[in-house]
Design an enzyme around this catalytic site. Sequence first.
Site, PDB file in Angstrom:
ATOM      1  N   SER A   1       0.804  -1.218   0.000  1.00  0.00           N
ATOM      2  CA  SER A   1       0.000   0.000   0.000  1.00  0.00           C
ATOM      3  C   SER A   1       0.833   1.262   0.000  1.00  0.00           C
ATOM      4  CB  SER A   1      -0.933   0.005   1.216  1.00  0.00           C
ATOM      5  OG  SER A   1      -0.172  -0.026   2.402  1.00  0.00           O
TER       6      SER A   1
ATOM      7  N   ASP B   1      -4.889   7.639   9.277  1.00  0.00           N
ATOM      8  CA  ASP B   1      -4.956   6.364   9.985  1.00  0.00           C
ATOM      9  C   ASP B   1      -3.749   6.127  10.890  1.00  0.00           C
ATOM     10  OD1 ASP B   1      -2.977   5.885   8.124  1.00  0.00           O
ATOM     11  OD2 ASP B   1      -4.030   4.277   7.077  1.00  0.00           O
TER      12      ASP B   1
ATOM     13  N   HIS C   1      -0.287   4.906   7.413  1.00  0.00           N
ATOM     14  CA  HIS C   1       0.246   5.250   6.095  1.00  0.00           C
ATOM     15  C   HIS C   1       0.734   6.691   6.082  1.00  0.00           C
ATOM     16  CE1 HIS C   1      -2.559   1.872   5.267  1.00  0.00           C
ATOM     17  NE2 HIS C   1      -1.555   1.517   4.480  1.00  0.00           N
TER      18      HIS C   1
END
Length: 352
Positions: free
Chosen positions: A81, A246, A249
């Site tokens: 990601s 979050d 990230h």
Amino acid sequence: MTSMSRARVARRIAAGAAYGGGGIGLAGAAAVGVVLAELRMAKRQVGHGSGGRVPVADGRYGHTYDSPGEPPLRLTVLGDSTAAGQGVHRAGQTPGALLASGLAAVAERPVELHNVALPGATSDDLDRQVALVLADASRVPDICVIMIGANDVTHHLPATRSVRHLSGAVRRLRTAGAEVVVGTCPDLGTIEPVQQPLRWLARRASRQLAAAQTIGTVQQGGRTVSLGDLLGPEFAANPRELFGPDNYHPSAEGYATAAMAVLPTLCAALGLWPAEEDRPEISRREGFLPVARAAAEAAAEPGTEVTAAVPTGPRGPWALLKRRRRRRVCEPEPAPAGQSPASDRRSDQASA
């Protein structure tokens, strides 16, 4: 852990990956129970707020450099990601878009970006991603960027298995003719909700894997850039600014910081840097070292590049360790109508 002991561990992991071993743990089996308990607590706080969506940045960058008869450079991004750019809202804020835009400016050539990274991926998924990249033999990338490793640590993937998959991916891409730059495992000890002793264990495991990834990559003809704490003291000093909503990230500013560190190595791999830039500068503590030693030093200092130098020596192969000057990369301007990349895609998995 000292640089020398980290080098020994990295050599052992890389050797296990090369010769089929798989039982070397990242942080030691005795710590697994503590890690799992702490990780369950951390995961309750980490991962909320990303929305599970990743902007799609595929497309052409540097339209002002379009020239008849000159094809664009092809840049492909693989990994998890972090490579995909989860945590930001605009395509231009993803690392792939930032690197494509920066590369186009340096090369004065348009750059075609293709991103096959999958949120939630471990190094096992690189086999599938490389197959996608090489499916069309007429469109082999000029250069590939791989960013992988965080999920290998959190999912307790054996380090030897992790490095084996990464090394295989680099070998296949290099054999096909692509240059390869690997952003090694980031420092998971910087994630704000993670408490001790998991923070210390996560940092140790991250650096061990990053060093082993460097050995495996350099042996296959690729280059690495240490992502460390993504990248530099900014994350430790300003976690609210450089981590996304979050707390796991990177934010747009964080991805820009990472892209600034990786871009010079991309340019060097493509021969876009002046030749004198590849000469080591003693004042910047650059030079030739045994590969394992260079890997260990790079793992401890974000933004450090390692590339193959001398294939044999009294202590095995040697590498060049460089601390390249970072270049500012800016979010690309929106593409002309009809040429802009798609805006969003839904990620297949929720975590990096």
